[in-house]
Enzyme design. Structure first.
Site, PDB file in Angstrom:
ATOM      1  N   ARG A   1       0.837  -1.193   0.000  1.00 15.28           N
ATOM      2  CA  ARG A   1       0.000   0.000   0.000  1.00 15.28           C
ATOM      3  C   ARG A   1       0.877   1.249   0.000  1.00 15.28           C
ATOM      4  NH1 ARG A   1      -3.652  -0.940   5.194  1.00 15.28           N
ATOM      5  NH2 ARG A   1      -1.561  -1.196   6.045  1.00 15.28           N
ATOM      6  N   HIS A   2       0.324   2.350  -0.512  1.00 16.44           N
ATOM      7  CA  HIS A   2       1.042   3.622  -0.464  1.00 16.44           C
ATOM      8  C   HIS A   2       1.014   4.148   0.959  1.00 16.44           C
ATOM      9  CE1 HIS A   2       2.414   7.657  -1.397  1.00 16.44           C
ATOM     10  NE2 HIS A   2       2.651   7.272  -2.640  1.00 16.44           N
ATOM     11  N   ALA A   3       2.142   4.669   1.429  1.00 15.35           N
ATOM     12  CA  ALA A   3       2.227   5.099   2.823  1.00 15.35           C
ATOM     13  C   ALA A   3       1.446   6.372   3.106  1.00 15.35           C
ATOM     14  CB  ALA A   3       3.684   5.301   3.215  1.00 15.35           C
TER      15      ALA A   3
ATOM     16  N   TYR B   1      -4.850   3.204  -2.003  1.00 17.01           N
ATOM     17  CA  TYR B   1      -3.788   3.011  -2.999  1.00 17.01           C
ATOM     18  C   TYR B   1      -3.054   1.734  -2.623  1.00 17.01           C
ATOM     19  CZ  TYR B   1      -0.063   4.603  -6.241  1.00 17.01           C
ATOM     20  OH  TYR B   1       0.829   4.739  -7.285  1.00 17.01           O
TER      21      TYR B   1
END
Length: 394
Positions: free
Chosen positions: A227-229, A234
């Site tokens: 996942r996007h941080a 996302y």
């Protein structure tokens, strides 16, 4: 093929492993003549990393097409004489040897400038050519750790390294652009500027976003797996048939379409928990549970169809076989055949396409494949070359 942009540029490279070979291969792609100096016998130690590409190393096959291989024992007087003859006709000198090695050979930046004032030197180091860590060993994974990449890569439970030699590749990319800039500067002003790149500083540059986020936001990005941080939603979601689909929402317009058209939950658009990206990140677990309830009710193809219909970015998690056969690469004709000592292999065209220019995609050389030809070109006689070979100089 028309004239390549770097045709006529001669690069002499004391290179090994990944960073410098990546820089010089890109120069070779554009037409530069790259003379790669290797140790007699085994050559660049990257040749021995594995034997997976028709008996050759995957790293070496990737990084060394279109180069000439010259074997030299640079500890010998004759070997150093050959190197100096090469440098007398060179435009660029690249090296990523251990700390202090080129200085001990009398080829540090200042000495090189005195003897070969038109040659552009490029040195690639671990932590810089000076400073407190100039002698520290800098292998790729160690640099990933020092540059903070490991602190933001992985999951809550464990850190994870990048799956490729990202520090080496970053350094090689910056060395390539630095050399191009130095060639342009020399051509337009006559001034020769040395290029220096460190693996550590190259990767720290690539860490810009998490660095700023932590410095000015007060907290570092957490490790979030795939996942996007700092953006949500996302990342990967599982469909009802077990397939994994990545989706990415970059702005509020996409969020609104995701809610209305994919999730069929328009009331989420104005939910105060999710109305902004910072809110969606703060309430990521709740949000992903809502999304997962929908994705789990759809097949992979149905989910992808909904995402594409709503113009929401999506992707598969491809394995290496799927990348090899990727339709984008096939339809755009991005593959070429390259000869190697073990046989022909497929190789990708360089990513930066120049209109009307077909990059050079010449063979990957065997160790020392061009030694005799280069020595003849430098004026050494057949008898001298034989003496060099008998003495282990080449």
């Amino acid at each position: 093929m028309g004239e390549l942009p770097l045709q006529g540029v001669v690069v002499v490279s004391l290179e090994q492993a990944v960073a410098a070979p990546y820089a010089t291969r890109q120069l070779a792609d554009l037409g530069a003549r790259v003379i790669k100096i290797e140790r007699p016998g085994a050559g660049d130690f990257a040749r021995g990393y594995d034997t997976t590409v028709l008996g050759q190393s995957s790293y070496f096959a990737w990084l060394n097409r279109s180069k000439e291989s010259l074997t030299l024992d640079l500890k010998s007087e004759n070997g150093r004489e050959v190197l100096h003859r090469l440098l007398a006709g060179a435009d660029v000198f690249v090296q990523n040897l251990g700390p202090g090695a080129v200085a001990r050979m009398g080829l540090g930046v200042d000495r090189l400038a005195q003897r070969y004032p038109t040659v552009i030197p490029c040195g690639i180091s671990g932590y810089g050519g000076d400073g407190p860590w100039q002698s520290r060993k800098a292998y790729d994974l160690l640099v990933q750790a020092e540059a903070g990449l490991l602190s933001v890569t992985g999951t809550d439970a464990d850190v994870a390294k990048a799956g490729i030699s990202v520090a080496d590749i970053a350094a090689g990319s910056f060395a390539f652009s630095g050399i191009l800039t130095a060639l342009y500067t020399r051509a337009t002003t006559g001034r020769v500027r040395a290029v220096s790149v460190s693996l550590f500083e190259a990767l720290v540059e690539w860490m810009g976003s998490p660095l700023y986020y932590a410095r000015y936001g007060g907290t570092a990005p957490v490790r979030t797996g795939a996942r996007h941080a700092t953006i949500a939603p996302y990342g990967p979601f599982t469909a009802g048939d077990g397939g994994t689909v990545l989706l990415a929402v970059q702005n509020d317009r996409e969020w609104q379409r995701l809610c209305a058209e994919v999730l069929e939950r328009p009331e989420l658009i104005t939910d105060p928990r999710f109305a902004t990206n910072p809110g969606r990140v703060a309430h990521r677990d709740e949000l992903e549970s809502i999304i997962a309830a929908v994705t789990n009710s759809l097949t992979t193809q149905a989910l992808i169809a909904r995402l594409e219909s709503a113009a929401i970015a999506t992707a598969r998690i491809n394995d290496m076989t799927q990348v090899w056969e990727h339709p984008v690469l096939a339809v755009r004709d991005r593959w070429r055949q390259v000869d190697t000592p073990g046989g022909d292999i497929r190789a990708l065209l360089p990513p930066a396409a120049l209109d009307g220019v077909e990059p050079r995609m010449d063979p990957v050389p065997a160790v020392g494949a061009h030694t005799e030809a280069v020595l003849h070109e430098l004026g050494f006689s057949a008898a001298e070359i034989q003496r060099f070979r008998s003495a282990g100089t080449i």
